[in-house]
Design an enzyme around this catalytic site. Structure first.
Site, PDB file in Angstrom:
ATOM      1  N   HIS A  81       0.823  -1.211   0.000  1.00 39.38           N
ATOM      2  CA  HIS A  81       0.000   0.000   0.000  1.00 39.38           C
ATOM      3  C   HIS A  81       0.857   1.261   0.000  1.00 39.38           C
ATOM      4  O   HIS A  81       0.540   2.237  -0.703  1.00 39.38           O
ATOM      5  CB  HIS A  81      -0.935   0.017   1.204  1.00 39.38           C
ATOM      6  CG  HIS A  81      -1.889  -1.126   1.249  1.00 39.38           C
ATOM      7  ND1 HIS A  81      -2.654  -1.426   2.351  1.00 39.38           N
ATOM      8  CD2 HIS A  81      -2.209  -2.056   0.316  1.00 39.38           C
ATOM      9  CE1 HIS A  81      -3.406  -2.482   2.103  1.00 39.38           C
ATOM     10  NE2 HIS A  81      -3.136  -2.898   0.875  1.00 39.38           N
ATOM     11  N   HIS A 238      -9.547  -2.227  -4.534  1.00 39.73           N
ATOM     12  CA  HIS A 238      -8.433  -2.517  -3.628  1.00 39.73           C
ATOM     13  C   HIS A 238      -7.431  -3.469  -4.277  1.00 39.73           C
ATOM     14  O   HIS A 238      -6.218  -3.337  -4.075  1.00 39.73           O
ATOM     15  CB  HIS A 238      -8.911  -3.110  -2.308  1.00 39.73           C
ATOM     16  CG  HIS A 238      -7.778  -3.343  -1.371  1.00 39.73           C
ATOM     17  ND1 HIS A 238      -7.187  -2.330  -0.645  1.00 39.73           N
ATOM     18  CD2 HIS A 238      -7.047  -4.458  -1.091  1.00 39.73           C
ATOM     19  CE1 HIS A 238      -6.174  -2.809   0.043  1.00 39.73           C
ATOM     20  NE2 HIS A 238      -6.064  -4.105  -0.204  1.00 39.73           N
ATOM     21  N   ASP A 242      -3.385  -2.950  -4.763  1.00 35.82           N
ATOM     22  CA  ASP A 242      -2.323  -3.930  -4.501  1.00 35.82           C
ATOM     23  C   ASP A 242      -1.466  -4.160  -5.743  1.00 35.82           C
ATOM     24  O   ASP A 242      -0.225  -4.245  -5.656  1.00 35.82           O
ATOM     25  CB  ASP A 242      -2.931  -5.265  -4.068  1.00 35.82           C
ATOM     26  CG  ASP A 242      -3.409  -5.272  -2.629  1.00 35.82           C
ATOM     27  OD1 ASP A 242      -3.051  -4.358  -1.864  1.00 35.82           O
ATOM     28  OD2 ASP A 242      -4.165  -6.204  -2.266  1.00 35.82           O
ATOM     29  N   HIS A 265      -0.996 -11.107  -4.896  1.00 39.83           N
ATOM     30  CA  HIS A 265       0.427 -10.847  -4.740  1.00 39.83           C
ATOM     31  C   HIS A 265       1.290 -11.925  -5.403  1.00 39.83           C
ATOM     32  O   HIS A 265       2.304 -11.612  -6.028  1.00 39.83           O
ATOM     33  CB  HIS A 265       0.770 -10.746  -3.254  1.00 39.83           C
ATOM     34  CG  HIS A 265       0.044  -9.648  -2.545  1.00 39.83           C
ATOM     35  ND1 HIS A 265       0.135  -8.329  -2.928  1.00 39.83           N
ATOM     36  CD2 HIS A 265      -0.802  -9.669  -1.470  1.00 39.83           C
ATOM     37  CE1 HIS A 265      -0.610  -7.590  -2.127  1.00 39.83           C
ATOM     38  NE2 HIS A 265      -1.192  -8.376  -1.242  1.00 39.83           N
TER      39      HIS A 265
END
Length: 308
Positions: A81, A238, A242, A265
């Site tokens: 973030h 969101h 990321d 991720h």
């Protein structure tokens, strides 16, 4: 439009907060840094070998957050973030001093980081910024998940899709130009989890600092947080936040088209690994000067043998 010069903060900025997974309070100082130094984390609670470059090659874990670690085993977790906030605000060079092992989660988004950076101010430096342009398609498929990087000049366009069985999250899609769109909905969107998964996450030793103040919690048919969502696409937005943070670990701002479904991720890291596995997949270039007549930029391309 593409900025010509590298940027850093105009002055030092400091803040503190709790780590999402560690539950520990960390104090952070953002220190202006010289040209071509990039983003570096410094663990001030450790005396020696305490510098960690924000680079995909240093990613050591992608389990519910992005963790980077140097060759001496010193690590920083949940960097995505803050790194995304640096991307959004145009910061290229910065030393991030931290007295603990995890970046604070703040409110679960990058909103506070963007506010702190904007309050400190961002200034141009003397050296030109290098952009990373996608030259060839890079594709990773893993069952129902995929991420594709394809060429697209002078912008980073993201096409992101989520498809959850949960009725509240359900199917969300968004297409965003990270180079020119208003990104407030992206950097203000909070991390989220399903209520039914909380116990499992905690049993794994994670989310010790998690609460309704820093995460959206979704039950079967309702959002537990008072006030609900900040924007109608907060879940997928969101994930785009990321993605922006993870891709900035390339060391340069990527210009291309990203299309992904059920990304995360791990997939983002694998995408960068594949991208840099072949030098023909990309090239670096500088913006030389604005072409006022075309209201655009004249580009000088230069092949780079490797990125350290």
């Amino acid at each position: 439009m593409l900025n010509i010069y590298q940027k850093t903060l105009s002055k030092k900025a400091s803040f503190k907060g709790i780590g999402l997974h560690s539950g520990k309070i960390a104090e952070i100082s953002l220190i202006p840094s010289a040209e071509d130094t990039g983003i570096t984390f410094k663990r001030t609670d450790i005396k020696d070998n305490n510098l960690i470059k924000a680079n995909f090659q240093n990613v050591s874990s992608t389990n519910l957050c992005t963790v980077i670690k140097n060759q001496h085993g010193v690590s920083i977790s949940t960097v995505e973030h803050l790194v995304a906030a640096l991307y959004f605000t145009g910061v290229d060079n910065l030393e991030i001093q931290i007295n603990n092992s995890e970046i604070p989660i703040m409110d679960g988004s990058a909103k506070d980081f963007v506010k702190i950076i904007n309050k400190a101010g961002v200034k141009n430096q003397t050296k030109k910024r290098k952009y990373l342009k996608i030259s060839k398609e890079v594709k990773i498929h893993n069952k129902n998940k995929f991420i594709n990087l394809t060429p697209q000049d002078q912008r980073l366009k993201v096409n992101y899709e989520l498809d959850y069985e949960n009725k509240i999250i359900s199917n969300q899609k968004n297409i965003v130009d990270l180079s020119s769109d208003n990104l407030e909905d992206i950097y203000s969107s909070r991390t989220f989890c399903l209520y039914k998964d909380i116990q499992k996450i905690k049993e794994a030793g994670l989310a010790k600092g998690g609460s309704l103040n820093n995460a959206i919690v979704v039950d079967d048919n309702k959002i537990i947080n008072e006030g609900g969502l900040r924007n109608e696409k907060e879940f997928v937005n969101h994930k785009i936040l990321d993605l922006a943070g993870d891709l900035f670990l390339a060391g340069h701002r990527i210009l291309g088209h990203v299309k992904t479904k059920h990304g995360g991720h791990e997939l983002n890291k694998r995408c960068l690994d594949l991208l840099f596995s072949d030098k023909n997949n990309y090239e670096l270039f500088e913006v030389t000067k604005p072409d006022i007549r075309k209201e655009n930029f004249i580009i000088r391309s230069e092949k780079i043998a490797a990125i350290a």
